[in-house]
Every structure is written in structure tokens, then in C-alpha cells.
Design an enzyme around this catalytic site. Structure first.
Site, short mmCIF file in Angstrom:
data_model
loop_
_atom_site.label_atom_id
_atom_site.label_comp_id
_atom_site.label_asym_id
_atom_site.label_seq_id
_atom_site.Cartn_x
_atom_site.Cartn_y
_atom_site.Cartn_z
CD GLU A 123 -1.72 -2.36 1.68
OE1 GLU A 123 -0.54 -2.61 1.95
OE2 GLU A 123 -2.65 -3.18 1.86
CG PHE A 134 -9.48 -9.66 11.40
CD1 PHE A 134 -8.21 -10.08 11.79
CD2 PHE A 134 -9.79 -9.64 10.05
CE1 PHE A 134 -7.28 -10.49 10.84
CE2 PHE A 134 -8.85 -10.05 9.10
CZ PHE A 134 -7.60 -10.48 9.50
CD GLN A 135 -7.20 -7.25 7.66
OE1 GLN A 135 -8.13 -6.96 6.92
NE2 GLN A 135 -6.06 -7.76 7.21
CE LYS A 143 -17.26 -6.28 3.91
NZ LYS A 143 -16.67 -7.60 4.17
CG MET A 148 22.82 12.23 2.98
SD MET A 148 24.05 13.34 2.23
CE MET A 148 23.12 14.02 0.84
#
Lengths: 588, 167
Positions: free
Chosen positions: A52, A114-115, A164, A491
Site C-alpha cells: 500500500e 479484526f483489522q 464496511k 548520505m
């Protein structure tokens, strides 16, 4: 009669009505109703990434290169948290983006489902604004507001968190996309103040040592035409921020290149010695000013910014111009022409002489310590990273979109590739996000399918998002990746050389690097490896050759691992305090 | 320098957390904060006290104004204003201390709002400095007056006369 649609269908229809071409995303449980709505339509193409974070950087690259907002869709929990780095990257560089995150059903919110993660809460410090959909019926209005907020004023990312149940296909609503949006609490400045504009012109007409200090705001506002006209009419030098490169043509003699921590000697000296600084769409970042207390002691400071909170935040301005950079620069250009025509010839002549003297000084700085843009390869030596950028510039005729990651390669690209047009140089300036280069190049290529897109990266940054090589194959993205491989976090190592007695704590891994040529070939792409400076141009030419027009080519350029980026600002100093070379560094 | 900022805010879920988050994120100090809906139920009014030099206060106000849900911000200290805070203080009050505490409450125009054989609970309204002075007076009174609990509402404020903060 209005069409009856479910929440999920309304969401996608609203994106269509907003003119969205691409959604960059990754499916998951809480977003499945939305993904089904995507399946049942053809107008918007969904790009399936492999992580993502890459979706947000793709959307970001698309937005930076086209000017249109980027759109991201992720699921709840880890999908949402993975998107955070990309959202923060867009926030720091003021990039318009709309991120839609699935959320667990409303009745499970707060139960550690969940999630489940509090996306509105977790993203709050790095978004311009966010919405949580409470009721499916409000979806079209929320989408309209989100795009309005993301794209107006100082642009930025907006999150829409979608539980949802609000996308449930079994409940339908009358769909109507709002024509307008009116938020009483959000009225960004657009038009500037003409009195302030006239004060600036009065200063500009008598300035002896003016400098235009140009930032990303000018590019965001598509204000380059009036900027260029004004700069040329005044015959002023232009110092550009990392984000502003391309607003004024980098190959033009009036361009001093980039200013700041790794800016050119002449740009930083000009800023320090100026009597008038026009800061246009720039925000006096600490990587520009060095110590603000020692900043440009003699200059009158004009500051143009669309965000009033940027004005007087770091450096107190003498004249503030709050408004859209396009509007204000047009007004400045019109006012300049009118006032210049009114003044008598002697005054104009006197100023032209002053500015000619200023140019003598600037050219003296440039010839004494400016960057050498005519580096030559030497047999038996390592490839200098600067030489690789110079080769890229020549082979692409200065006309490519170039993205970068973060580190030495980024600074070398900013220093040695002259950008003549805005929106061609795409990099993470504010947040400094390693892993940005490849996915942002993918977004640039989606938005500009006919253009040449190069990603200048280092092996450290590249490995942060290299899984996207798979996405590149899926969508046939013919990006050219120029990997400046110094087998170290360059760097970090440079700072350790300069400030930590050369103790390379956790910045090297040369025994464990993959064979990048084989790696990219395993992903179905073309790999080239080059370590001889005499073969560099040929490798670069092959990468961009007609036969590879439709292929992703990865050029693994083994560069001198000991090279440092110079100039480098001396910590705590003024802008004219710079280390210019390794001998000077060793002596200090 | 102390400032009292009055903020009109959209009365929406999450709006307050953006204000509080802004202060934490930018390392600004919140000394007190009160918030409640106004006569217009779509708006909340928030009064916040903070401190800093003029540049810092200006920057805080600009950053607040940038929040999409913030409708208006004013610094009440920039003009004549009325500032009030409510104090509830519960004190152990036994023997000779009872009369002394009552006298102090009267001097400060406080009201005793709850009484038991061992305690007084006193309510006092006024500018924060007056509340501070009363708490000190009780603490330093020399009699056996132990402070058991102190609850303060935080400052509410309004501009005087024609200084009106509304849409």
C-alpha cells in the site's frame, strides 16, 4: 429521477464524476464491497500494487506530474497503516491526494475488531483533512468535499474512512453528485492584495542585488509563465529550492540552480548578499536557510505563499503576499510592466547598471566554485555519481521526467540534471522518504504514457519498494531505473565521515547486496550493469534505445563509494558558510 | 505572555481532537481548555489559554485557522474582555478552622455549596488569578484547613461590548 445505488457504487460513481482516471490500491476485507463496485464498471482503471505504501507514492507521482489529484484505495488495519508513509510524504510536499480506506463495520468500531485501526486518528497529523463516513447517504457529498479540500488552497492529502456497512450492496440510495461545495469554515485565499503587490514592485524597481527564491508553490499553481517573464524583464538571478526546480528553466543562464544545504555556491552566496529576496511559493525550510538568525542580513524579504501560516513562521517577511501563486505572479508581472513603462529612462538605466554589476559578482562566484557540468570519464577509475547524472541528462536530452529517492543520488540528480520545465522533477523533499522513487515513477508513467520516465535511485532506497517491479510488469510500465550503486547508505555514510570520525555505524552492507541485474531479470525486465566510466554512456544509451522503448530497464551503475555531495552547508552557519570540497572538509 | 483564544468550531465528531492534536504536534502548550455547544447547535465554542510571545501566539492562531473545522479564532487578550473560571474546592474544616474558612470564602465572595461535619465544599467564580489567590489564602490560613480536592473548569471568556465572536 435519481438513480438508486448502494454506498459502494455511489463511492465509485462519485470518483467517476470527479473525473478520476486511476485508483491505486490493494483490496482487503473491509474494502470488498468497494472492490466489487470497481469490477462492475469500466471508466476508472484500478492499479493493483504490491504494497500500500507504493499505492500512495504512485498516486503522488501521478499528481505531481499531471497536476490532477491522485486517488488511493486501501483496506482497514494494515492496509491503512501501510499507506501512512505515503500520505505523510504528500502532506509535507503539499500534494493533492484522496485516500479512501476501508474500515470495519460501524457496530464493530472500538471493539478491537479484526483489522481495525483508528485511521482518522492515526493519519490526523499528516492529512489536510479527514472524514469518517457515518451514513451511506452522505458519501457523494463527502467525496465532493474531499476533492475540493485536497485540490484548493495549499493542496494536501485527504482521507475518507469508509466503514464496511456504509458500502453494503443491499441498501440503495438516490445518487446525486453535488455541483458545488460550500464550507463556511474553509475559504482559502486566492486573490492577493494589490497594495502589497505594488509595494513589492516599488522595491523591485530599485533593487541592486535582487534574487528570486522559487519553490514548489510556483509549480503547484502553474505560475511559471509569469514568473519567467518577470525574471527576464528584471534580469534577476533565480535560486530554486529542491521542490521548485523546473519552474524557471535550469539550463538558462539566469538560473543559479538549487540553493540550500547542497545548493550551488553561487545560489547560496547570492541569497546571503542579496538586497531583495523574492521568496515565491517557498517556505524557508531549515534545509534552505541554515541558521535563521544569520539568514541574509541585508535583504528586504518578500514572501508569497498561499498558506498564511507559512508567512513569518521561520523568517520574518518585510512584505507578505498571501494568495495563489498564479494570481499573485500575474499581478506582479502586470504591475511591473506598467510601473517600468512609467519610470524615466535614467532610473531604468541606473538599475540595469546595478544589476549588471550584480551579475559580474554572480558570474565570479559561479566560475570560482560552481558545479562542473562537463565531467569527463577516466579510464581505470570508478564512475563518479555526478558523471552518471550528466550522462542521463545527455542521453535523455534533458527532456525526461525524473523521479528520485532520498540520499546522495537525489542531491546529485538535483544538481546535475537541468530541469527546463515544471513537474519534471519528482522527489520527496519535505519528508525525505526512501522508497519513493520507483512507485512515484510508475504514477508519472501512468499519467504520461508517451513520455520518458527515469527513476534515479540508490540501492538502499530501491530495496525499500522493489516489490513494485512486479506491478511494472503487470501494467507494462517502461520506466528506466538508474541505480547509483555505492554499496552503502551514502548520505548517512557521508555524515558519519564528516561528523562522526568516519565510524560507519550501520550504513554499509556490501557483502549482502543482491545481483540487481539477475534480480530485475527474474521480475521479467531488462538489467544492465556498468562499472567502467568509459562504458557508461553506452549503457545509458542502450537503456533508452528504441529496442527498450516498451521495457523496464534497470541500469546498475557501480559508482565511487567514497564520493561526497558538495557544497554542504556548515551547521549553524549562514547560507554563505559552505564546505566545497574534501580538502576543505579535511582542513576544517 | 498569556493568551486566551476563543475558537468557533464546527460541532462535528473529531473536531476537538484535531485542535488538541495540533497543540501536541507543534509543541504548543495548553494551560486550560473548555468546550461546549453554543446557541447554534452546529457550532461549538472553545476557550483555550496558552502562553508565548506574540510571534508564537500569531502562529498558533494561523495554524488553528488552517484546520478545516475551525470557523473563527480570536485572541481575547487583544481587547477588553471578561474572563471567568469556576472553582470547586473541598477543604477539611474542623473546630476553629470552620469559622476561618467561612470568613475567607465570604471575603472572596465564594459560596459554600456542601457541608459535612468534617468538610466544606466552596464554589468560587472569577478570573483565574482570583481563584489562585483564594486557594493560596486557604492553604496559608494558618488554621487546620487541609485542601482535599480542587476542581477548576478552565477559563471561559467573552469580549466586552461590541467585540462579538459569531458567524
Amino acid at each position: 429521477m435519481a438513480e438508486m445505488l448502494s454506498g459502494g457504487d455511489m463511492l465509485i460513481r462519485a470518483l467517476q464524476d470527479e473525473g478520476v482516471e486511476y485508483i491505486f490500491g490493494y483490496p482487503g476485507g473491509s474494502a470488498l464491497h468497494i472492490y466489487d463496485a470497481i469490477f462492475r464498471q469500466q471508466k476508472i482503471e484500478h492499479i493493483l500494487v504490491r504494497h500500500e505504501q507504493a499505492a500512495t507514492h504512485m498516486a503522488d507521482g501521478y499528481a505531481r506530474s499531471t497536476g490532477a489529484p491522485g486517488v488511493v484505495l486501501v483496506t482497514s488495519g494494515p492496509g491503512a497503516t501501510n499507506a501512512i508513509t505515503g500520505i505523510a510524504t504528500a502532506y509535507m510536499d503539499s500534494i493533492p491526494m484522496v485516500v479512501i480506506s476501508g474500515q470495519v463495520p460501524s457496530d464493530l468500531i472500538g471493539t478491537d475488531a479484526f483489522q481495525e485501526t483508528d485511521m482518522v486518528g492515526i493519519s490526523r497529523p499528516v492529512v489536510k483533512h479527514s472524514f469518517m463516513v457515518r451514513d451511506a447517504a452522505e458519501i457523494p457529498g463527502v467525496v465532493k468535499k474531499a476533492f475540493h479540500i485536497a485540490t484548493t488552497g495549499r493542496p494536501g492529502p485527504v482521507v475518507i474512512d469508509v466503514p464496511k456497512d456504509t458500502t453494503d450492496p443491499s441498501a440503495t440510495y438516490a445518487y446525486e453528485y453535488p455541483e458545488n461545495v460550500n464550507l463556511r469554515s474553509y475559504k482559502p485565499a486566492f486573490a492577493g492584495d494589490m497594495d502589497q503587490v505594488n509595494r513589492v514592485i516599488a522595491e523591485l524597481l530599485v533593487a541592486k542585488r535582487p534574487v528570486f527564491y522559487v519553490g514548489g508553490g510556483v509549480i503547484q499553481a502553474d505560475a511559471e509563465t509569469s514568473l519567467r517573464a518577470l525574471v527576464r524583464a528584471v534580469n534577476a538571478p533565480v535560486a530554486s529550492t529542491l521542490m521548485g526546480l523546473g519552474a524557471y528553466p535550469g539550463s538558462d543562464s539566469q538560473s543559479l540552480g538549487m540553493l540550500g544545504m547542497h545548493g550551488t555556491y553561487e545560489a547560496n552566496m547570492a541569497m546571503h548578499e542579496a538586497d531583495l529576496i523574492l521568496a515565491l511559493g517557498a517556505r524557508f525550510d531549515d534545509r534552505v536557510t541554515n541558521n535563521p538568525d544569520k539568514f541574509s542580513p541585508r535583504a528586504t524579504i518578500v514572501h508569497l505563499d498561499v498558506d498564511p501560516a507559512s508567512v513569518d513562521k521561520i523568517i520574518r517577511s518585510d512584505i507578505a503576499l498571501v494568495g495563489d501563486a498564479g494570481w499573485v505572479l500575474n499581478a506582479l508581472w502586470d504591475a511591473y510592466q506598467a510601473r517600468d513603462a512609467e519610470r524615466d529612462a535614467a532610473a531604468r538605466e541606473a538599475q540595469q547598471q546595478d544589476i549588471a554589476k550584480w551579475w559580474q559578482q554572480l558570474e565570479q562566484w559561479r566560475s570560482a566554485h560552481g558545479l562542473n557540468h562537463n565531467l569527463q570519464p577516466h579510464e581505470g577509475q570508478s564512475i563518479l555519481p555526478q558523471l552518471a547524472i550528466q550522462s542521463l541528462y545527455r542521453v535523455t536530452k534533458g527532456d525526461a521526467f525524473v523521479t528520485s529517492d532520498v540520499g546522495q543520488h537525489q542531491m546529485f540528480a538535483a544538481q546535475y540534471y537541468h530541469f527546463d520545465e515544471p513537474r519534471r522533477w519528482i522527489n520527496s523533499g519535505g519528508l525525505g522518504t526512501m522508497g519513493f522513487g520507483l512507485p512515484s515513477a510508475m504514477g508519472v508513467q501512468m499519467g504520461n504514457p508517451e513520455s520518458v520516465v527515469a527513476c534515479v535511485t540508490g540501492e538502499g532506497s530501491f530495496m525499500m519498494n522493489m516489490q513494485e517491479l512486479s506491478t511494472c510488469l503487470q501494467y507494462g510500465l517502461p520506466i528506466k531505473i538508474i541505480n547509483l550503486n555505492n554499496q552503502a547508505l551514502g548520505m548517512v555514510k557521508q555524515w558519519q565521515d564528516m561528523q562522526y570520525g568516519g565510524r560507519h555505524s550501520q550504513s554499509t552492507y556490501s557483502d549482502s547486496l543482491p545481483d540487481f541485474k539477475t534480480l530485475v531479470e527474474a521480475f521479467g525486465h531488462v538489467g544492465i550493469r556498468v562499472s567502467d566510466p568509459l562504458e557508461l554512456d553506452a549503457a545509458m544509451t542502450t537503456a533508452f534505445a528504441e529496442e527498450n522503448k516498451n521495457r523496464l530497464v534497470f541500469v546498475d551503475v557501480w559508482v565511487d563509494p567514497n564520493e561526497h555531495v558538495y557544497p554542504m552547508a556548515i551547521k549553524g552557519g549562514a547560507m554563505n558558510d559552505m564546505i566545497l570540497s574534501r580538502p576543505q572538509e579535511a582542513a576544517s | 505572555m498569556r493568551s486566551i483564544l476563543a475558537v468557533l468550531l464546527e460541532n462535528e465528531p473529531g473536531a476537538l481532537s484535531r485542535v488538541v492534536g495540533l497543540f501536541a504536534q507543534r509543541n504548543y502548550n495548553i494551560e486550560s481548555l473548555t468546550v461546549a455547544p453554543t446557541e447554534d447547535t452546529t457550532l461549538s465554542r472553545l476557550t483555550l489559554t496558552t502562553s508565548g510571545d506574540q510571534e508564537k501566539i500569531t502562529q498558533i492562531m494561523k495554524q488553528l485557522d488552517k484546520l478545516v473545522e475551525v470557523v473563527q479564532v480570536v485572541d481575547l487578550c487583544k481587547a477588553e474582555h471578561v474572563e471567568r473560571e469556576l472553582l470547586l474546592i473541598k477543604v477539611r474544616a474542623e473546630g476553629a478552622a470552620r469559622a476561618e474558612i467561612k470568613r475567607s470564602a465570604d471575603v472572596f465572595r465564594g459560596q459554600i455549596v456542601d457541608v459535612t461535619a468534617q468538610t466544606y465544599t466552596i464554589q468560587l467564580v472569577g478570573p483565574s488569578a482570583k481563584l489562585d489567590a483564594f486557594v493560596r489564602a486557604i492553604d496559608d490560613s494558618g488554621v487546620n484547613a487541609t485542601i482535599l480536592e480542587v476542581v477548576r473548569s478552565g477559563v471561559s471568556g467573552v469580549g466586552r461590548g461590541n467585540h462579538i465572536l459569531a458567524l
